[in-house]
Write a protein that holds these residues in place. Sequence first.
Motif, PDB file in Angstrom:
ATOM      1  N   ALA A 170       0.839  -1.196   0.000  1.00  0.00           N
ATOM      2  CA  ALA A 170       0.000   0.000   0.000  1.00  0.00           C
ATOM      3  C   ALA A 170       0.879   1.253   0.000  1.00  0.00           C
ATOM      4  CB  ALA A 170      -0.933  -0.011   1.207  1.00  0.00           C
ATOM      5  N   ARG A 171       1.950   1.218   0.789  1.00  0.00           N
ATOM      6  CA  ARG A 171       2.872   2.356   0.880  1.00  0.00           C
ATOM      7  C   ARG A 171       3.557   2.628  -0.456  1.00  0.00           C
ATOM      8  NH1 ARG A 171       4.892   1.002   5.282  1.00  0.00           N
ATOM      9  NH2 ARG A 171       3.774   2.501   6.545  1.00  0.00           N
ATOM     10  N   LYS A 172       3.886   1.557  -1.166  1.00  0.00           N
ATOM     11  CA  LYS A 172       4.590   1.681  -2.448  1.00  0.00           C
ATOM     12  C   LYS A 172       3.649   1.884  -3.633  1.00  0.00           C
ATOM     13  CE  LYS A 172       8.460  -1.219  -1.019  1.00  0.00           C
ATOM     14  NZ  LYS A 172       9.089  -2.538  -1.214  1.00  0.00           N
ATOM     15  N   GLY A 173       2.351   1.670  -3.421  1.00  0.00           N
ATOM     16  CA  GLY A 173       1.408   1.767  -4.522  1.00  0.00           C
ATOM     17  C   GLY A 173       1.467   0.564  -5.443  1.00  0.00           C
ATOM     18  N   ASP A 174       1.793  -0.597  -4.894  1.00  0.00           N
ATOM     19  CA  ASP A 174       1.950  -1.826  -5.661  1.00  0.00           C
ATOM     20  C   ASP A 174       0.581  -2.465  -5.922  1.00  0.00           C
ATOM     21  OD1 ASP A 174       2.544  -4.337  -6.697  1.00  0.00           O
ATOM     22  OD2 ASP A 174       4.146  -4.746  -5.244  1.00  0.00           O
ATOM     23  N   ALA A 175      -0.073  -2.004  -6.980  1.00  0.00           N
ATOM     24  CA  ALA A 175      -1.427  -2.462  -7.298  1.00  0.00           C
ATOM     25  C   ALA A 175      -1.464  -3.959  -7.588  1.00  0.00           C
ATOM     26  CB  ALA A 175      -1.982  -1.672  -8.473  1.00  0.00           C
ATOM     27  N   ALA A 176      -0.453  -4.488  -8.256  1.00  0.00           N
ATOM     28  CA  ALA A 176      -0.440  -5.914  -8.598  1.00  0.00           C
ATOM     29  C   ALA A 176      -0.470  -6.773  -7.331  1.00  0.00           C
ATOM     30  CB  ALA A 176       0.788  -6.250  -9.447  1.00  0.00           C
ATOM     31  N   TYR A 177       0.351  -6.427  -6.352  1.00  0.00           N
ATOM     32  CA  TYR A 177       0.370  -7.207  -5.113  1.00  0.00           C
ATOM     33  C   TYR A 177      -0.954  -7.046  -4.353  1.00  0.00           C
ATOM     34  CZ  TYR A 177       1.790  -9.342  -0.757  1.00  0.00           C
ATOM     35  OH  TYR A 177       1.853 -10.159   0.345  1.00  0.00           O
ATOM     36  N   ILE A 178      -1.473  -5.828  -4.333  1.00  0.00           N
ATOM     37  CA  ILE A 178      -2.751  -5.590  -3.656  1.00  0.00           C
ATOM     38  C   ILE A 178      -3.846  -6.452  -4.294  1.00  0.00           C
ATOM     39  CG2 ILE A 178      -4.551  -3.863  -3.193  1.00  0.00           C
ATOM     40  CD1 ILE A 178      -2.063  -3.419  -1.452  1.00  0.00           C
ATOM     41  N   LYS A 179      -3.873  -6.509  -5.621  1.00  0.00           N
ATOM     42  CA  LYS A 179      -4.863  -7.349  -6.318  1.00  0.00           C
ATOM     43  C   LYS A 179      -4.714  -8.812  -5.922  1.00  0.00           C
ATOM     44  CE  LYS A 179      -5.291  -4.445 -10.419  1.00  0.00           C
ATOM     45  NZ  LYS A 179      -4.980  -4.314 -11.860  1.00  0.00           N
ATOM     46  N   GLU A 180      -3.472  -9.285  -5.839  1.00  0.00           N
ATOM     47  CA  GLU A 180      -3.224 -10.672  -5.424  1.00  0.00           C
ATOM     48  C   GLU A 180      -3.783 -10.938  -4.035  1.00  0.00           C
ATOM     49  OE1 GLU A 180       0.895 -11.856  -5.564  1.00  0.00           O
ATOM     50  OE2 GLU A 180       1.138 -11.022  -7.584  1.00  0.00           O
ATOM     51  N   ARG A 181      -3.512 -10.032  -3.121  1.00  0.00           N
ATOM     52  CA  ARG A 181      -3.959 -10.211  -1.732  1.00  0.00           C
ATOM     53  C   ARG A 181      -5.482 -10.123  -1.628  1.00  0.00           C
ATOM     54  NH1 ARG A 181      -2.062 -13.352   0.140  1.00  0.00           N
ATOM     55  NH2 ARG A 181      -2.792 -12.772   2.189  1.00  0.00           N
ATOM     56  N   TYR A 240      -2.881   8.349   1.866  1.00  0.00           N
ATOM     57  CA  TYR A 240      -1.940   9.349   2.367  1.00  0.00           C
ATOM     58  C   TYR A 240      -0.755   9.514   1.419  1.00  0.00           C
ATOM     59  CZ  TYR A 240       1.207  11.752   5.609  1.00  0.00           C
ATOM     60  OH  TYR A 240       2.057  12.677   6.194  1.00  0.00           O
ATOM     61  N   ASP A 241      -0.325   8.403   0.822  1.00  0.00           N
ATOM     62  CA  ASP A 241       0.824   8.461  -0.086  1.00  0.00           C
ATOM     63  C   ASP A 241       0.431   8.780  -1.526  1.00  0.00           C
ATOM     64  OD1 ASP A 241       2.663   8.073   1.932  1.00  0.00           O
ATOM     65  OD2 ASP A 241       2.795   5.919   1.644  1.00  0.00           O
ATOM     66  N   GLY A 242      -0.856   9.060  -1.756  1.00  0.00           N
ATOM     67  CA  GLY A 242      -1.298   9.525  -3.065  1.00  0.00           C
ATOM     68  C   GLY A 242      -1.467   8.442  -4.117  1.00  0.00           C
ATOM     69  N   HIS A 243      -1.653   7.207  -3.695  1.00  0.00           N
ATOM     70  CA  HIS A 243      -1.796   6.098  -4.635  1.00  0.00           C
ATOM     71  C   HIS A 243      -3.283   5.870  -4.936  1.00  0.00           C
ATOM     72  CE1 HIS A 243       2.427   5.400  -4.223  1.00  0.00           C
ATOM     73  NE2 HIS A 243       2.321   5.117  -2.933  1.00  0.00           N
ATOM     74  N   GLU A 244      -3.769   6.609  -5.920  1.00  0.00           N
ATOM     75  CA  GLU A 244      -5.202   6.579  -6.228  1.00  0.00           C
ATOM     76  C   GLU A 244      -5.676   5.195  -6.672  1.00  0.00           C
ATOM     77  OE1 GLU A 244      -8.536   8.996  -8.850  1.00  0.00           O
ATOM     78  OE2 GLU A 244      -6.450   9.682  -8.873  1.00  0.00           O
ATOM     79  N   GLU A 245      -4.915   4.524  -7.533  1.00  0.00           N
ATOM     80  CA  GLU A 245      -5.337   3.207  -8.019  1.00  0.00           C
ATOM     81  C   GLU A 245      -5.454   2.206  -6.874  1.00  0.00           C
ATOM     82  OE1 GLU A 245      -4.044  -0.389 -11.083  1.00  0.00           O
ATOM     83  OE2 GLU A 245      -2.646   1.271 -10.772  1.00  0.00           O
ATOM     84  N   VAL A 246      -4.465   2.181  -5.995  1.00  0.00           N
ATOM     85  CA  VAL A 246      -4.498   1.249  -4.863  1.00  0.00           C
ATOM     86  C   VAL A 246      -5.623   1.631  -3.906  1.00  0.00           C
ATOM     87  CG1 VAL A 246      -3.207   0.415  -2.848  1.00  0.00           C
ATOM     88  CG2 VAL A 246      -2.090   0.571  -5.084  1.00  0.00           C
ATOM     89  N   THR A 247      -5.818   2.915  -3.710  1.00  0.00           N
ATOM     90  CA  THR A 247      -6.920   3.375  -2.859  1.00  0.00           C
ATOM     91  C   THR A 247      -8.238   2.855  -3.406  1.00  0.00           C
ATOM     92  OG1 THR A 247      -5.700   5.358  -2.184  1.00  0.00           O
ATOM     93  CG2 THR A 247      -8.094   5.414  -1.933  1.00  0.00           C
ATOM     94  N   ARG A 248      -8.432   2.998  -4.711  1.00  0.00           N
ATOM     95  CA  ARG A 248      -9.678   2.528  -5.352  1.00  0.00           C
ATOM     96  C   ARG A 248      -9.826   1.008  -5.222  1.00  0.00           C
ATOM     97  NH1 ARG A 248     -12.932   5.055  -8.605  1.00  0.00           N
ATOM     98  NH2 ARG A 248     -11.404   6.679  -9.109  1.00  0.00           N
TER      99      ARG A 248
END
Length: 164
Positions: free
Chosen positions: A16-27, A50-58
Amino acid sequence: MTFTSSNEDHLLIDAARKGDAAYIKERIAAGADLNITDGRGFTPLIIAAYDGHEEVTRLLLDAGADVNAQDAGGNTALMGVCFKGYPEIALLLIEKGAELNTQNGNGGTALMFATLFGRNQLVKLMLEQGADTTIRDVRGLTALDLAHQQGNEEALVLFEQHQK
């Protein structure tokens, strides 16, 4: 490497901190608990926003992360984006049900953060969305009082327009 639940929690927070959408999707696909917290009470959503990662936030919101989760200090993702200055993410959070008037441990609100840090686009958004301008923090100050203290003329105009 063998993963324990704690390792996976740490990796989810880190993604989440890094904005790693691929890993977030896996989890998400694996059924991970999206409302886990780190030592400061930060959830993946609070961190991503907080870190501005809109895709991961969504992604997190769409998968059911608690939009109104609070960290150890009572801060929400909406407060964080109002502090940092991310209007697109703030609107996304609001559309997903973020409470506008939640107060943290010091009585601060998202509107107060936006005002205090000169995030006037967010001040405007919060006022348009119906943020309560009468809420007082632990010092007895409202967001309007903070605008006066900061000499934030643009915010003062926004508050004046809102009162009409």
